[in-house]
Design a protein around this motif. Structure first.
Motif: not given
Length: 159
Positions: A10-33
């Protein structure tokens, strides 16, 4: 799997998710697709919704009730419903939910006894699977799948 292995996954998967979204801006997180029409924000809300349902299921299991999560037959319909519930919610609320439900999940698994987690005959509604498998499907396996989706989307978009 034993409790410590489940917690580690569970902890490792969350680290992977955090790494996948790291550096994304709020605007980028709202881009469809990122996943179909879903934005990263939508994917995070989706993950939080399933983990919330899992936390509820573990609570129901501890109270000797059949969890609602195993009665969800139309997964696509449930996902669509959750999408509409969360689509207009602020990103900050989604991120807060994602973190809060994750902490609750970890705490619940930490407090479980090993037998409840690993005995494949403990809960009849698991139909021969141990409870850790329900946890895996709705937490770390799910997060890893969507972390990969986000990484691929970022590559396609050059983000």
């Amino acid at each position: 799997m034993h409790k410590q292995e489940v917690l580690q996954a569970i902890r490792e998967a969350r680290e992977e998710l955090q790494a996948a979204i790291a550096g994304l801006t709020s605007e980028q997180m709202r881009i469809p697709g990122a996943v179909g029409i879903w934005s990263v924000k939508d994917v995070l809300a989706h993950i939080a919704a399933w983990e919330s349902e899992l936390v509820t299921a573990l609570n129901q299991a501890q109270n000797r009730r059949v969890p609602h999560i195993i009665q969800i037959e139309d997964i696509h319909g449930w996902n669509e419903e959750q999408y509409h519930i969360n689509a207009r919610r602020p990103l900050e609320d989604i991120l807060s939910d994602l973190e809060g439900v994750h902490r609750m999940l970890l705490r619940m698994v930490e407090e479980m006894n090993e037998r409840d987690l690993t005995d494949n005959r403990r809960f009849h509604w698991m139909e021969g699977e141990p409870l850790w498998y329900l946890i895996a499907e709705n937490s770390y396996m799910h997060e890893r799948e969507h972390s990969q989706d986000i990484r691929l989307w970022r590559q396609r978009e050059g983000i």
